[in-house]
Design a protein around this motif. Structure first.
Motif, PDB file in Angstrom:
ATOM      1  N   HIS A 141      16.332 -22.682 -56.727  1.00 37.79           N
ATOM      2  CA  HIS A 141      15.781 -21.689 -55.646  1.00 37.79           C
ATOM      3  C   HIS A 141      16.186 -20.482 -56.008  1.00 37.79           C
ATOM      4  O   HIS A 141      15.381 -19.623 -55.118  1.00 37.79           O
ATOM      5  N   GLY A 164       8.862 -15.960 -50.561  1.00 36.91           N
ATOM      6  CA  GLY A 164      10.012 -15.720 -51.481  1.00 36.91           C
ATOM      7  C   GLY A 164      10.486 -14.025 -51.575  1.00 36.91           C
ATOM      8  O   GLY A 164       9.832 -13.404 -50.769  1.00 36.91           O
ATOM      9  N   ASP A 179      14.335 -15.298 -55.234  1.00 33.76           N
ATOM     10  CA  ASP A 179      14.668 -16.490 -54.580  1.00 33.76           C
ATOM     11  C   ASP A 179      13.101 -17.160 -54.237  1.00 33.76           C
ATOM     12  O   ASP A 179      12.051 -16.302 -54.084  1.00 33.76           O
ATOM     13  N   GLU A 180      13.209 -18.387 -54.113  1.00 33.99           N
ATOM     14  CA  GLU A 180      12.066 -19.294 -53.759  1.00 33.99           C
ATOM     15  C   GLU A 180      10.830 -18.762 -54.450  1.00 33.99           C
ATOM     16  O   GLU A 180      10.768 -18.853 -55.564  1.00 33.99           O
ATOM     17  N   SER A 181       9.701 -18.274 -53.765  1.00 32.86           N
ATOM     18  CA  SER A 181       8.302 -18.034 -54.412  1.00 32.86           C
ATOM     19  C   SER A 181       8.333 -17.239 -55.487  1.00 32.86           C
ATOM     20  O   SER A 181       7.507 -17.210 -56.459  1.00 32.86           O
ATOM     21  N   ASP A 289      10.728 -25.029 -47.212  1.00 35.64           N
ATOM     22  CA  ASP A 289      11.647 -24.209 -46.986  1.00 35.64           C
ATOM     23  C   ASP A 289      12.567 -24.176 -48.504  1.00 35.64           C
ATOM     24  O   ASP A 289      12.026 -24.691 -49.624  1.00 35.64           O
ATOM     25  N   GLY A 290      13.868 -23.361 -48.475  1.00 40.32           N
ATOM     26  CA  GLY A 290      14.562 -23.348 -49.354  1.00 40.32           C
ATOM     27  C   GLY A 290      15.959 -24.142 -49.247  1.00 40.32           C
ATOM     28  O   GLY A 290      15.616 -25.255 -49.065  1.00 40.32           O
ATOM     29  N   THR A 296      18.161 -19.967 -47.215  1.00 40.97           N
ATOM     30  CA  THR A 296      16.591 -19.873 -47.174  1.00 40.97           C
ATOM     31  C   THR A 296      16.201 -21.211 -46.820  1.00 40.97           C
ATOM     32  O   THR A 296      14.833 -21.293 -46.416  1.00 40.97           O
ATOM     33  N   ILE A 313       8.393 -21.846 -44.869  1.00 41.77           N
ATOM     34  CA  ILE A 313       7.445 -21.041 -45.845  1.00 41.77           C
ATOM     35  C   ILE A 313       6.089 -21.275 -45.461  1.00 41.77           C
ATOM     36  O   ILE A 313       5.356 -20.518 -45.278  1.00 41.77           O
TER      37      ILE A 313
END
Length: 517
Positions: A141, A164, A179-181, A289-290, A296, A313
């Protein structure tokens, strides 16, 4: 065409999953299907008799949550899982860089954020090598990059996107962590473009052979996209895949709901085209979510030292619309939800618009309230879990992030079972090893398979029995992909998908288990 297996222990869990009553004496297989399971019986004429020498027969494992191409690609990256400090990370990268001097960039995996206290700056890597360095976090992630990697991807020109973060310094310049998106929507597509078709087919072959050798007769890929689907189909046509495959199409979040629903439309289109149950589109995957380690995951209370909780998210109204749209089209929804707030949101949405019997799933469920643990069973939602993520070695930073009291709610698998929820066990490879027995070891002992010499446990009161874990890793995953009518357990008329294992039927001995055939 007929085989009789005797003098062994054939795993047939009792309805109560009591470990003391889980074996039959004999199994007969005819023309690839199970014809009989039970006490010793008269041997059919002309049957081949196989003496098991007291080995165990169990159903073939079905990985309930995996990213198969990424797993294959990860096998060629520098492995940082064992690193506990920045110094060790730098040493591993230096050694890898010297050994792979002709490679255009350095790809790494398995960075555990707590090993650098969550700090990930490009300046911590820039003096190691002039080539771009990409470091995937253990949970996939987050991605840590040096300046050359940020420049190669053109990160300075990336806009901030929903769900993100491009971490920046005080001047607004990208500082090295995505991170994330920002990883899934931007970094991954860029890196994917660097692999040739031959590279991807080679990586996929390594993954397929690894899964076959580890005792899997099926898997569920949990984040399919166009490029991976093309490679998977190409490999299937050219070589064949020696196990059944079901996939969930990834719907990456954006503020544009019409764009989100186009991904759902693509899953609907492909499900109609690929009707073979052994190679099929099951539904969609939504990431809400993360992860806890990256702070996250969406939790009901803030992380330690942070003023506000992390929101999911997907806004709930948009998530509800996407789930309802997919549900009405007959698709199964798999919702990534790790934090208790994201889990609560996912359950609420599925309770409102999920059709009973669709076998919708929630992935991970690492933090849950006791009330939501009960609701899973009440609503028939499948709990898709990865016990390997509960390993005490990986749990070390959690108390500082969440507090000791909140940590007591982590990985509440037994509560899910007690509440009547269907359970499916997966590995989430490449975030963890694809081998099944360490996963069962984590589920049943709550001890570390990564550091087996330690006696630390994580919430041992939530441990599953071995019969429960073995069932969730086979029949549970078969149920989760609508395959339990033809595979996943040792019952008459089902496919003869099974393993012969050298093992002692004990949670404490699972790390010593070996696939015999």
């Amino acid at each position: 065409m007929t085989s009789v297996f005797r003098n062994g222990r054939i795993f047939v869990p009792s309805p109560s999953a009591n470990d003391g009553d889980t074996f039959a004496e004999c199994m007969i297989v005819k023309n690839g299907r199970i014809a009989y399971v039970g006490p010793e019986t008269e041997i059919p004429k002309d049957a081949a008799v196989i003496d098991l020498n007291n080995r165990v027969i169990i159903p073939g494992f079905i990985d309930g949550h995996v990213h198969i191409l990424q797993h294959g690609q990860s096998l060629c990256k520098a492995n940082l899982v064992g690193c506990t400090s920045l110094e060790q990370i730098r040493e591993v990268i230096k050694a890898y860089a010297q050994k792979h001097s002709s490679e255009p960039r350095i790809l790494c995996r398995g960075w555990i954020q707590s090993s650098t206290n969550g700090v990930a700056l490009c300046s911590m890597l820039d003096d190691l090598d002039p080539r771009p360095i990409y470091i995937e976090a253990f949970d996939l992630h987050s991605m840590w990059c040096n300046s050359a990697a940020l420049h190669e991807m053109g990160v300075t020109n990336w806009p901030d996107i929903p769900g993100g973060t491009i971490h920046r310094d005080d001047s607004g310049k990208p500082s090295g962590l995505l991170d994330e998106s920002a990883v899934m929507n931007n970094a991954w597509p860029f890196l994917d473009s660097l692999y040739s078709t031959e590279d991807k087919l080679s990586a996929l072959h390594a993954a397929v052979m690894g899964y076959k050798g580890a005792g899997y007769t099926g898997l569920i890929d949990m984040a399919m996209d166009e490029n991976t689907w093309e490679i998977l189909n190409m490999y299937r046509r050219d070589k064949g895949i020696p196990f059944h495959v079901g996939v969930h199409w990834l719907v990456p979040f954006s503020d544009d709901q019409k764009a989100n629903l186009r991904y759902v439309d693509r899953a609907i289109e492909l499900q109609k085209e690929f009707t073979d149950p052994e190679f099929t589109i099951l539904g969609i995957k939504l990431i809400c979510d993360g992860v806890v380690d990256g702070c996250t995951a969406a939790l009901m209370q803030p992380y330690g030292g942070k003023p506000d909780p992390i929101d999911p998210i997907w806004p709930e109204n948009m998530l509800r619309e996407a789930v309802e749209y997919a549900d009405k089209a007959g698709l199964q929804c798999a919702i990534h939800a790790i934090g208790d707030l994201a889990v609560h949101q996912a359950i609420n949405v599925l309770s409102q618009v999920g059709t009973p019997g669709r076998r919708h799933r929630i992935e991970h469920l690492e933090m849950t309230t006791s009330e939501d643990a009960k609701r899973l069973g009440q609503l028939g939602i499948t709990a898709s879990i990865q016990p390997v993520h509960s390993d005490p070695m990986l749990f070390k930073p959690w108390p500082a992030l969440l507090g000791e009291h909140r940590c007591k709610r982590a990985f509440a698998y037994k509560e899910f079972l007690d509440g009547g929820a269907p359970l499916a066990i997966g590995t989430d490879a490449p975030t963890a090893s694809h081998f099944p027995f360490p996963n069962l070891y984590n589920a049943t002992t709550r001890r570390s398979a990564l550091e087996p010499e330690t006696t630390n446990t994580v919430n041992s009161h939530f441990a599953m029995s071995l019969a429960q874990a073995a069932t969730a890793a086979s029949n549970g995953s078969a149920y989760a992909r609508f395959a339990d009518s033809w595979t996943g357990s040792l019952k008459e008329d089902l496919n003869a998908d099974f393993l012969v294992v050298d093992m002692e039927w004990s949670p404490e001995k699972l790390l010593e288990a070996k696939i015999y055939e």
